[in-house]
Scaffold this motif. Structure first.
Motif, PDB file in Angstrom:
ATOM      1  N   LYS A  43      59.168  43.311 -94.994  1.00 53.56           N
ATOM      2  CA  LYS A  43      59.295  44.465 -95.868  1.00 53.56           C
ATOM      3  C   LYS A  43      60.742  44.560 -96.329  1.00 53.56           C
ATOM      4  O   LYS A  43      61.609  43.842 -95.854  1.00 53.56           O
ATOM      5  CB  LYS A  43      58.888  45.744 -95.119  1.00 53.56           C
ATOM      6  CG  LYS A  43      57.450  45.739 -94.628  1.00 53.56           C
ATOM      7  CD  LYS A  43      57.134  47.003 -93.853  1.00 53.56           C
ATOM      8  CE  LYS A  43      55.708  46.983 -93.325  1.00 53.56           C
ATOM      9  NZ  LYS A  43      55.377  48.195 -92.537  1.00 53.56           N
ATOM     10  N   ASN A  44      60.970  45.472 -97.242  1.00 52.48           N
ATOM     11  CA  ASN A  44      62.324  45.659 -97.748  1.00 52.48           C
ATOM     12  C   ASN A  44      63.105  46.532 -96.767  1.00 52.48           C
ATOM     13  O   ASN A  44      63.415  47.689 -97.036  1.00 52.48           O
ATOM     14  CB  ASN A  44      62.274  46.294 -99.139  1.00 52.48           C
ATOM     15  CG  ASN A  44      63.647  46.334 -99.775  1.00 52.48           C
ATOM     16  OD1 ASN A  44      64.516  45.537 -99.459  1.00 52.48           O
ATOM     17  ND2 ASN A  44      63.837  47.283-100.679  1.00 52.48           N
ATOM     18  N   GLU A  45      63.414  45.961 -95.576  1.00 49.15           N
ATOM     19  CA  GLU A  45      64.119  46.691 -94.538  1.00 49.15           C
ATOM     20  C   GLU A  45      65.553  46.189 -94.451  1.00 49.15           C
ATOM     21  O   GLU A  45      65.836  45.033 -94.718  1.00 49.15           O
ATOM     22  CB  GLU A  45      63.414  46.518 -93.192  1.00 49.15           C
ATOM     23  CG  GLU A  45      62.003  47.097 -93.182  1.00 49.15           C
ATOM     24  CD  GLU A  45      61.287  46.846 -91.875  1.00 49.15           C
ATOM     25  OE1 GLU A  45      61.734  45.942 -91.131  1.00 49.15           O
ATOM     26  OE2 GLU A  45      60.296  47.533 -91.594  1.00 49.15           O
ATOM     27  N   TRP A  46      66.448  47.085 -94.038  1.00 43.53           N
ATOM     28  CA  TRP A  46      67.861  46.743 -93.931  1.00 43.53           C
ATOM     29  C   TRP A  46      68.228  46.510 -92.474  1.00 43.53           C
ATOM     30  O   TRP A  46      67.831  47.252 -91.589  1.00 43.53           O
ATOM     31  CB  TRP A  46      68.712  47.854 -94.525  1.00 43.53           C
ATOM     32  CG  TRP A  46      68.508  48.011 -95.998  1.00 43.53           C
ATOM     33  CD1 TRP A  46      67.618  48.834 -96.622  1.00 43.53           C
ATOM     34  CD2 TRP A  46      69.176  47.298 -97.034  1.00 43.53           C
ATOM     35  NE1 TRP A  46      67.694  48.685 -97.980  1.00 43.53           N
ATOM     36  CE2 TRP A  46      68.644  47.741 -98.268  1.00 43.53           C
ATOM     37  CE3 TRP A  46      70.169  46.322 -97.044  1.00 43.53           C
ATOM     38  CZ2 TRP A  46      69.094  47.251 -99.487  1.00 43.53           C
ATOM     39  CZ3 TRP A  46      70.612  45.828 -98.267  1.00 43.53           C
ATOM     40  CH2 TRP A  46      70.077  46.298 -99.465  1.00 43.53           C
ATOM     41  N   ASN A  47      68.979  45.434 -92.231  1.00 48.37           N
ATOM     42  CA  ASN A  47      69.427  45.089 -90.887  1.00 48.37           C
ATOM     43  C   ASN A  47      70.923  44.789 -90.910  1.00 48.37           C
ATOM     44  O   ASN A  47      71.458  44.343 -91.925  1.00 48.37           O
ATOM     45  CB  ASN A  47      68.672  43.864 -90.372  1.00 48.37           C
ATOM     46  CG  ASN A  47      67.186  44.112 -90.254  1.00 48.37           C
ATOM     47  OD1 ASN A  47      66.724  44.797 -89.357  1.00 48.37           O
ATOM     48  ND2 ASN A  47      66.413  43.541 -91.179  1.00 48.37           N
ATOM     49  N   LYS A  48      71.589  45.015 -89.789  1.00 41.36           N
ATOM     50  CA  LYS A  48      73.002  44.710 -89.693  1.00 41.36           C
ATOM     51  C   LYS A  48      73.212  43.219 -89.469  1.00 41.36           C
ATOM     52  O   LYS A  48      72.471  42.590 -88.712  1.00 41.36           O
ATOM     53  CB  LYS A  48      73.635  45.502 -88.546  1.00 41.36           C
ATOM     54  CG  LYS A  48      73.660  47.001 -88.781  1.00 41.36           C
ATOM     55  CD  LYS A  48      74.303  47.737 -87.622  1.00 41.36           C
ATOM     56  CE  LYS A  48      74.323  49.234 -87.895  1.00 41.36           C
ATOM     57  NZ  LYS A  48      74.938  49.994 -86.766  1.00 41.36           N
ATOM     58  N   CYS A  61      77.882  43.642 -92.801  1.00 40.80           N
ATOM     59  CA  CYS A  61      77.208  44.501 -93.754  1.00 40.80           C
ATOM     60  C   CYS A  61      75.768  44.746 -93.326  1.00 40.80           C
ATOM     61  O   CYS A  61      75.309  44.236 -92.305  1.00 40.80           O
ATOM     62  CB  CYS A  61      77.217  43.851 -95.138  1.00 40.80           C
ATOM     63  SG  CYS A  61      76.341  42.262 -95.156  1.00 40.80           S
ATOM     64  N   GLU A  62      75.076  45.521 -94.127  1.00 45.02           N
ATOM     65  CA  GLU A  62      73.627  45.637 -94.007  1.00 45.02           C
ATOM     66  C   GLU A  62      73.025  44.702 -95.040  1.00 45.02           C
ATOM     67  O   GLU A  62      73.543  44.581 -96.168  1.00 45.02           O
ATOM     68  CB  GLU A  62      73.185  47.077 -94.268  1.00 45.02           C
ATOM     69  CG  GLU A  62      73.503  48.036 -93.148  1.00 45.02           C
ATOM     70  CD  GLU A  62      72.876  49.398 -93.397  1.00 45.02           C
ATOM     71  OE1 GLU A  62      71.847  49.706 -92.787  1.00 45.02           O
ATOM     72  OE2 GLU A  62      73.434  50.135 -94.231  1.00 45.02           O
ATOM     73  N   LEU A  63      71.957  44.030 -94.655  1.00 44.67           N
ATOM     74  CA  LEU A  63      71.309  43.128 -95.603  1.00 44.67           C
ATOM     75  C   LEU A  63      69.800  43.202 -95.445  1.00 44.67           C
ATOM     76  O   LEU A  63      69.276  43.586 -94.400  1.00 44.67           O
ATOM     77  CB  LEU A  63      71.813  41.692 -95.420  1.00 44.67           C
ATOM     78  CG  LEU A  63      71.642  41.018 -94.064  1.00 44.67           C
ATOM     79  CD1 LEU A  63      70.301  40.302 -93.969  1.00 44.67           C
ATOM     80  CD2 LEU A  63      72.774  40.023 -93.827  1.00 44.67           C
TER      81      LEU A  63
END
Length: 216
Positions: A43-48, A61-63
């Motif tokens: 999914k379009n989730e953000w991870n460090k 960053c978050e990507l």
């Protein structure tokens, strides 16, 4: 045909790629890449994570990354800006997926004919590495390759890297056995005893580890 040794795909790797392959893992040096990756609903989730660009700049960053999407959708959040990451501007990136409790490390990798794609480090030891990546098919499914295709013309490719020799092969049972000919009988018996079907990365890594044990 891949059932003939003379048709094995072997490409000399550049020194830059080999340096990338031996880089220190971002998060834990104890990552077990032999475990079969879980099927993940991306999914379009953000991870460090960390992103290194071709110009040498590295940022925390978050990507957000979806390897199943066309052109391998990588989004990089830097401050209030969202940057699109591609093989043209990103050298490597890594992140921890909290939702799936999994660590991932990707490289911009030259496959063939100047074709570049993001590939994930699935396994690595002192002598061999296994990479995997997704790309768009330009035509119908290529036969006699270790390639999984889907209805939207995405193919998943896996590569076996012989680090010492600087060679890359398509990851297939034939190619794996071909580089272990000096222990052909022992490896054949090992595969038979374990009833390995080479349907997972773990099957390949078990054979690699046995070969390394035999050739110590």
């Amino acid at each position: 045909m891949l059932n003939e040794i003379t048709s094995i795909k072997a490409i000399k790797l550049g020194i830059v790629v080999l340096c990338m392959m031996t880089a220190t893992p971002l998060f834990s040096q104890g990552i077990d890449y032999t475990v079969k990756p879980k099927k993940i609903n991306y999914k379009n989730e953000w991870n460090k994570g960390l992103v290194t660009f071709h110009d040498g700049k590295t940022i925390q960053c978050e990507l957000s990354y979806n390897p199943s999407a066309a052109e391998n959708s990588l989004k990089i959040k830097e401050g209030n800006k969202i940057i699109k990451g591609t093989v043209s501007n990103v050298k490597s990136f890594a992140y921890y997926d909290e939702a799936n409790s999994s660590e991932h490390k990707y490289f911009c990798f030259s496959v063939s004919n100047n074709k570049r794609m993001f590939v994930e480090l699935l396994y690595k030891d002192a002598f061999y590495s296994i990479l995997g990546g997704k790309s768009i098919l330009s035509s119908k499914k290529v036969e006699n390759t270790n390639t999984i295709t889907s209805d939207n013309n995405i193919q998943y490719q896996k590569f076996l890297i012989d680090i010492e020799q600087g060679l890359m092969y398509d990851l297939t049972p034939v190619n794996l056995k071909s580089i272990m000919q000096d222990k052909e009988k022992e490896i054949k018996d090992f595969i038979s005893t374990r009833q390995l079907q080479f349907k997972s990365i773990q099957d390949y890594t078990l054979v690699i580890k046995e070969y390394e044990r035999l050739t110590k």
